[in-house]
Design a protein around this motif. Sequence first.
Motif, PDB file in Angstrom:
ATOM      1  N   ASP A 108      71.595  13.476 -31.690  1.00 34.30           N
ATOM      2  CA  ASP A 108      70.973  12.574 -32.669  1.00 34.30           C
ATOM      3  C   ASP A 108      70.011  11.617 -31.976  1.00 34.30           C
ATOM      4  N   LEU A 109      70.438  11.062 -30.835  1.00 33.10           N
ATOM      5  CA  LEU A 109      69.565  10.152 -30.094  1.00 33.10           C
ATOM      6  C   LEU A 109      68.376  10.908 -29.502  1.00 33.10           C
ATOM      7  N   ALA A 110      68.624  12.122 -29.039  1.00 29.08           N
ATOM      8  CA  ALA A 110      67.534  12.944 -28.500  1.00 29.08           C
ATOM      9  C   ALA A 110      66.484  13.207 -29.574  1.00 29.08           C
ATOM     10  N   LEU A 111      66.929  13.545 -30.767  1.00 26.56           N
ATOM     11  CA  LEU A 111      65.992  13.857 -31.846  1.00 26.56           C
ATOM     12  C   LEU A 111      65.237  12.617 -32.300  1.00 26.56           C
ATOM     13  N   GLN A 112      65.883  11.461 -32.251  1.00 26.57           N
ATOM     14  CA  GLN A 112      65.171  10.216 -32.556  1.00 26.57           C
ATOM     15  C   GLN A 112      64.010  10.006 -31.588  1.00 26.57           C
ATOM     16  N   ASP A 113      64.272  10.273 -30.309  1.00 28.69           N
ATOM     17  CA  ASP A 113      63.202  10.125 -29.322  1.00 28.69           C
ATOM     18  C   ASP A 113      62.110  11.170 -29.530  1.00 28.69           C
ATOM     19  N   HIS A 114      62.490  12.403 -29.855  1.00 27.40           N
ATOM     20  CA  HIS A 114      61.475  13.423 -30.126  1.00 27.40           C
ATOM     21  C   HIS A 114      60.609  13.014 -31.323  1.00 27.40           C
ATOM     22  N   ASP A 115      61.224  12.423 -32.332  1.00 18.40           N
ATOM     23  CA  ASP A 115      60.446  11.963 -33.485  1.00 18.40           C
ATOM     24  C   ASP A 115      59.494  10.831 -33.091  1.00 18.40           C
ATOM     25  N   LYS A 116      59.924   9.953 -32.188  1.00 20.32           N
ATOM     26  CA  LYS A 116      59.031   8.903 -31.697  1.00 20.32           C
ATOM     27  C   LYS A 116      57.830   9.515 -30.977  1.00 20.32           C
ATOM     28  N   ALA A 117      58.101  10.511 -30.138  1.00 22.21           N
ATOM     29  CA  ALA A 117      57.027  11.167 -29.401  1.00 22.21           C
ATOM     30  C   ALA A 117      56.060  11.854 -30.364  1.00 22.21           C
ATOM     31  N   ILE A 118      56.593  12.511 -31.393  1.00 20.41           N
ATOM     32  CA  ILE A 118      55.744  13.175 -32.381  1.00 20.41           C
ATOM     33  C   ILE A 118      54.889  12.155 -33.125  1.00 20.41           C
ATOM     34  N   SER A 119      55.463  11.012 -33.446  1.00 18.01           N
ATOM     35  CA  SER A 119      54.697   9.979 -34.166  1.00 18.01           C
ATOM     36  C   SER A 119      53.538   9.456 -33.317  1.00 18.01           C
ATOM     37  N   MET A 120      53.678   9.538 -31.999  1.00 16.10           N
ATOM     38  CA  MET A 120      52.610   9.090 -31.102  1.00 16.10           C
ATOM     39  C   MET A 120      51.512  10.141 -30.966  1.00 16.10           C
ATOM     40  N   SER A 121      51.859  11.402 -31.250  1.00 15.01           N
ATOM     41  CA  SER A 121      50.873  12.493 -31.155  1.00 15.01           C
ATOM     42  C   SER A 121      51.215  13.551 -32.195  1.00 15.01           C
ATOM     43  N   PRO A 122      50.940  13.251 -33.467  1.00 14.73           N
ATOM     44  CA  PRO A 122      51.389  14.135 -34.550  1.00 14.73           C
ATOM     45  C   PRO A 122      50.704  15.503 -34.571  1.00 14.73           C
ATOM     46  N   ASP A 123      49.629  15.679 -33.821  1.00 13.89           N
ATOM     47  CA  ASP A 123      48.940  16.964 -33.785  1.00 13.89           C
ATOM     48  C   ASP A 123      49.274  17.767 -32.530  1.00 13.89           C
ATOM     49  N   SER A 124      50.283  17.349 -31.808  1.00 13.92           N
ATOM     50  CA  SER A 124      50.664  18.040 -30.570  1.00 13.92           C
ATOM     51  C   SER A 124      51.677  19.146 -30.860  1.00 13.92           C
ATOM     52  N   ASP A 125      51.262  20.388 -30.661  1.00 11.10           N
ATOM     53  CA  ASP A 125      52.196  21.496 -30.854  1.00 11.10           C
ATOM     54  C   ASP A 125      53.352  21.425 -29.867  1.00 11.10           C
ATOM     55  N   MET A 126      53.094  20.908 -28.654  1.00 12.37           N
ATOM     56  CA  MET A 126      54.146  20.865 -27.644  1.00 12.37           C
ATOM     57  C   MET A 126      55.247  19.872 -27.999  1.00 12.37           C
TER      58      MET A 126
END
Length: 221
Positions: A108-126
């Motif tokens: 759950d904590l890992a996915l929260q961080d992944h969502d933060k990273a996605i919010s910083m670069s929402p067009d990043s496929d990686m």
Amino acid sequence: TFTTVCCLFLFTFSFAQNNYPKDSCAAADAHFYKKRYKETIVAATSCINSETNSEKLILSYSFRSSAYEQLKEYDKALLDINKVVSMSPTMGNIRSRAALYATMGKFDLALQDHDKAISMSPDSDMEYYFKGKCLVKAKRYDDAISVLQTALKINPKNSYVTTELGKVAMINNDYTKAKEYLDRAIKDNYGSHEPFYYQGVLSIHDGDFRKAISYFNDAYK
């Protein structure tokens, strides 16, 4: 002779001074890449206790966190990566903490961080790919497929994503779909051995051992 020994000692000392990192921060770097993890921790701790340069501090906390992780001292690793994120909340550092959380089983904590990273670069496929891998590790396969498909829409030629989707299809016993994804992954391969390896596994499942050997050879070239 005594003179020879003295000369050899002086030469060795001079050589070591000229070829060894001049400070503990650089030493932590050198030790880590030689997989001397306990020495990394000692050097990084010395740097942290003496250094004021923020960039060197961030690097030292990062090296010490990674060394603790290699030694499976995960709680200590987490303390240090938290320090890194607080000092430098970049997408890469947040993603690194997510990976550590996943290793610790704190999905759950890992996915929260992944969502933060996605919010910083929402067009990043990686970034979607990394989140998808985390979901696979958490055995949330349907969610993983959805996230990985989002990554594939952004970059249809991302072989890391198609390889991961192939692996999920194998887990779900959908070998036809797995082969389709892995064929795409090999066609668009960025240099990873994984699509060849999993094609080899599929070939064994199909009973084609000659083809499996060929794929495994390609995987480990």
